[in-house]
Design a protein around this motif. Structure first.
Motif, PDB file in Angstrom:
ATOM      1  N   GLU A 164      32.190  45.692  52.371  1.00 48.65           N
ATOM      2  CA  GLU A 164      31.554  45.255  51.125  1.00 48.65           C
ATOM      3  C   GLU A 164      30.889  43.892  51.265  1.00 48.65           C
ATOM      4  O   GLU A 164      29.962  43.563  50.521  1.00 48.65           O
ATOM      5  CB  GLU A 164      32.580  45.233  49.985  1.00 48.65           C
ATOM      6  CG  GLU A 164      33.209  46.584  49.676  1.00 48.65           C
ATOM      7  CD  GLU A 164      32.177  47.689  49.502  1.00 48.65           C
ATOM      8  OE1 GLU A 164      31.245  47.516  48.684  1.00 48.65           O
ATOM      9  OE2 GLU A 164      32.297  48.718  50.193  1.00 48.65           O
ATOM     10  N   GLY A 197      27.012  47.676  40.588  1.00 50.63           N
ATOM     11  CA  GLY A 197      27.864  48.853  40.494  1.00 50.63           C
ATOM     12  C   GLY A 197      29.303  48.623  40.902  1.00 50.63           C
ATOM     13  O   GLY A 197      30.004  49.575  41.278  1.00 50.63           O
ATOM     14  N   TYR A 198      29.782  47.406  40.800  1.00 53.02           N
ATOM     15  CA  TYR A 198      31.185  47.108  41.096  1.00 53.02           C
ATOM     16  C   TYR A 198      31.949  46.996  39.784  1.00 53.02           C
ATOM     17  O   TYR A 198      31.703  46.071  38.988  1.00 53.02           O
ATOM     18  CB  TYR A 198      31.312  45.818  41.903  1.00 53.02           C
ATOM     19  CG  TYR A 198      30.830  45.957  43.321  1.00 53.02           C
ATOM     20  CD1 TYR A 198      31.672  46.455  44.322  1.00 53.02           C
ATOM     21  CD2 TYR A 198      29.531  45.612  43.668  1.00 53.02           C
ATOM     22  CE1 TYR A 198      31.222  46.599  45.624  1.00 53.02           C
ATOM     23  CE2 TYR A 198      29.081  45.744  44.973  1.00 53.02           C
ATOM     24  CZ  TYR A 198      29.930  46.242  45.950  1.00 53.02           C
ATOM     25  OH  TYR A 198      29.486  46.382  47.247  1.00 53.02           O
ATOM     26  N   ASN A 253      33.798  49.517  44.427  1.00 47.29           N
ATOM     27  CA  ASN A 253      32.453  50.048  44.577  1.00 47.29           C
ATOM     28  C   ASN A 253      32.435  51.397  43.859  1.00 47.29           C
ATOM     29  O   ASN A 253      33.189  52.301  44.206  1.00 47.29           O
ATOM     30  CB  ASN A 253      32.131  50.214  46.070  1.00 47.29           C
ATOM     31  CG  ASN A 253      30.719  50.693  46.313  1.00 47.29           C
ATOM     32  OD1 ASN A 253      30.218  51.575  45.627  1.00 47.29           O
ATOM     33  ND2 ASN A 253      30.081  50.118  47.328  1.00 47.29           N
ATOM     34  N   SER A 254      31.603  51.523  42.850  1.00 52.78           N
ATOM     35  CA  SER A 254      31.616  52.729  42.029  1.00 52.78           C
ATOM     36  C   SER A 254      31.210  53.979  42.806  1.00 52.78           C
ATOM     37  O   SER A 254      31.482  55.099  42.371  1.00 52.78           O
ATOM     38  CB  SER A 254      30.682  52.561  40.825  1.00 52.78           C
ATOM     39  OG  SER A 254      29.359  52.268  41.250  1.00 52.78           O
ATOM     40  N   THR A 255      30.587  53.794  43.952  1.00 54.75           N
ATOM     41  CA  THR A 255      30.184  54.945  44.773  1.00 54.75           C
ATOM     42  C   THR A 255      31.251  55.303  45.796  1.00 54.75           C
ATOM     43  O   THR A 255      31.687  56.456  45.874  1.00 54.75           O
ATOM     44  CB  THR A 255      28.859  54.647  45.501  1.00 54.75           C
ATOM     45  OG1 THR A 255      27.839  54.360  44.540  1.00 54.75           O
ATOM     46  CG2 THR A 255      28.444  55.846  46.355  1.00 54.75           C
ATOM     47  N   SER A 256      31.702  54.323  46.563  1.00 53.13           N
ATOM     48  CA  SER A 256      32.666  54.590  47.629  1.00 53.13           C
ATOM     49  C   SER A 256      34.111  54.354  47.208  1.00 53.13           C
ATOM     50  O   SER A 256      35.042  54.757  47.916  1.00 53.13           O
ATOM     51  CB  SER A 256      32.366  53.706  48.844  1.00 53.13           C
ATOM     52  OG  SER A 256      32.615  52.334  48.533  1.00 53.13           O
ATOM     53  N   GLU A 257      34.301  53.675  46.064  1.00 51.08           N
ATOM     54  CA  GLU A 257      35.612  53.288  45.544  1.00 51.08           C
ATOM     55  C   GLU A 257      36.332  52.269  46.434  1.00 51.08           C
ATOM     56  O   GLU A 257      37.518  52.039  46.296  1.00 51.08           O
ATOM     57  CB  GLU A 257      36.511  54.520  45.325  1.00 51.08           C
ATOM     58  CG  GLU A 257      35.937  55.501  44.307  1.00 51.08           C
ATOM     59  CD  GLU A 257      36.901  56.623  43.984  1.00 51.08           C
ATOM     60  OE1 GLU A 257      38.043  56.607  44.495  1.00 51.08           O
ATOM     61  OE2 GLU A 257      36.512  57.519  43.202  1.00 51.08           O
TER      62      GLU A 257
END
Length: 451
Positions: free
Chosen positions: A331, A398-399, A410-414
């Motif tokens: 990140e 997007g965090y 991370n809203s995509t990868s978590e």
């Protein structure tokens, strides 16, 4: 610093040095003169000294290596730049000045630089330093970018290095494909070709400077000091004065670096008189140390920085066999994360509460000590302390706290914004600063970034 830097790089610029007053001509400016100052006229009259004079200097950092192509710690650079010269140093005002190069000129568009070398410079084995040594040193880095990566940035865009008067002369010409701002700050150490040309390129990053196969007399430079020995177990680095040095700058016969495990141990040695100079005096004891009889100190602008380094290495680099323990949290490669961390760190608090005003807030990788190179950032470029702005940047990237545990993901990868913060245990100021940085980022659940 060896750490990869992100946009949040600088926390503060150091500005403190201290020395013990003694009867002999020991001067805290010695190391600065030897390492940084402009050349003075060489004194041809031999000084009469009844007994050899030794300066004992305390440090709290152990060299990671003295290998010129693999070192990372500041003390390793300090040691090597006392042994080896560069073309240029800085003058008394910390502007670009002379060292091996006594004068220089450049063409109209700044792409052809001609340097004129000191004609009375000698290697520590008695051989003369010539233009061919400079050409060899620069081309070694230019032709071996992987092995010489530590110095590669300085020769980037070099298209040619030549010796107009031949390799035994004293004129070097460097041609670049584009104008470069660093032509008076090429920090590549100048190496003796008659020694280093015999070293296989593949061994550059692993060669021991005391390897008797290549260095039977130890490392050979042209700098003000000769490295006599390094006892890693005792933490003792011993130098002698290079009597044939072409700049009259060294006022002692021997310099001994003593490495201590803690600041407290170093300061105890200063108070007792076991060392003459303490390098990097902790800010918390500055005033009380100055109040001690027979100890004197001075606050001066420093060329060093106090930084928060961020791991920006890409995944392919972290998964190489060379880095088996590299962090798997990627990140920090996201610019938004680095920008948020920059806004979340209260630099003024660190300067005032931990460094006791013996520093100033930093904004670039180049300290304000040298107006020649320092860039004054505009208000729009400054990363001021602003937790709301930090949160806004992460929101936009997007965090969010997906699982309500107080840590953003991370809203995509978590992947969690959960990082390890490393600091030097032997430096109390570093420990306190690390605690403040963590506290800044943790201050509110709303803004929590890491665990």
């Amino acid at each position: 610093c060896s750490m990869l830097r992100g946009e949040s790089g600088i926390l503060a610029d150091w500005s403190s040095r201290m020395s013990r007053c003694v009867a002999v001509a020991l001067c805290v400016a010695f190391l600065a003169v030897a390492f940084l100052a402009a050349p003075a006229t060489k004194n041809v009259e031999a000084a009469v000294i009844a007994d050899p004079v030794t300066m004992y200097v305390g440090y709290t950092q152990t060299p990671d290596t003295l290998n010129l192509f693999a070192m990372t710690l500041s003390i390793s650079y300090t040691v090597n730049f006392l042994i080896y010269d560069t073309l240029n140093s800085v003058d008394e005002d910390l502007n670009a000045g002379a060292q091996l190069a006594t004068s220089w000129e450049y063409n109209e568009d700044g792409t052809v630089w001609t340097y004129h070398l000191a004609e009375d410079a000698y290697w520590h084995d008695g051989e003369k330093v010539t233009a061919g040594d400079v050409e060899f040193s620069y081309e070694l880095v230019m032709n071996n970018p992987e092995e010489c990566a530590l110095w590669g940035g300085y020769v980037e865009d070099f298209s040619d290095v030549s010796c107009p008067d031949g390799p035994d002369g004293y004129t070097v010409q460097v041609t670049t494909s584009v104008p470069k701002a660093t032509m008076l700050a090429i920090m590549v150490p100048i190496l003796p070709e008659h020694i280093w040309s015999a070293i296989p390129v593949g061994d550059l990053t692993s060669i021991d400077p005391f390897d008797t196969e290549y260095f039977p007399d130890g490392p050979i430079g042209s700098g003000p000091l000769v490295l006599e020995s390094y006892d890693a177990v005792r933490g003792v680095i011993t130098f002698s004065k290079w009597d044939s040095y072409y700049i009259d700058t060294v006022k002692v016969d021997e310099v001994i670096f003593q490495v201590f495990k803690t600041d407290d141990a170093m300061m105890t040695a200063l108070y007792s008189g076991d060392i003459d100079v303490a390098s990097g005096v902790p800010a918390r004891v500055w005033d009380e140390t100055l109040a001690t009889d027979s100890i004197d100190g001075q606050k001066v602008k420093s060329m060093s920085i106090f930084e928060l380094g961020i791991n920006c290495a890409p995944e392919w680099m972290r998964t190489k066999d060379d880095f088996p323990s590299a962090s798997t949290n990627l990140e920090t490669t996201n610019l938004s994360v680095r920008q948020a961390i920059a806004h979340a760190v209260d630099k003024s608090q660190i300067v005032d509460e931990i460094l006791k005003g013996l520093a100033e807030e930093g904004s670039t990788l180049i300290p304000t000590a040298t107006a020649y190179w320092h860039y004054n950032v505009t208000a729009g470029e400054e990363y001021d302390f602003n937790l709301d702005e930090a949160a806004s940047i992460l929101d936009a990237a997007g965090y969010v706290d997906i699982d309500d545990d107080g840590i953003r993901e991370n809203s995509t990868s978590e992947a969690e914004l959960s990082f390890s913060l490393y600091y030097r245990q032997e430096k109390v100021d570093d420990q306190l600063a690390a605690g403040k940085i963590e506290q800044c980022i943790r201050d509110s659940d709303k803004h929590s970034l890491l665990t």
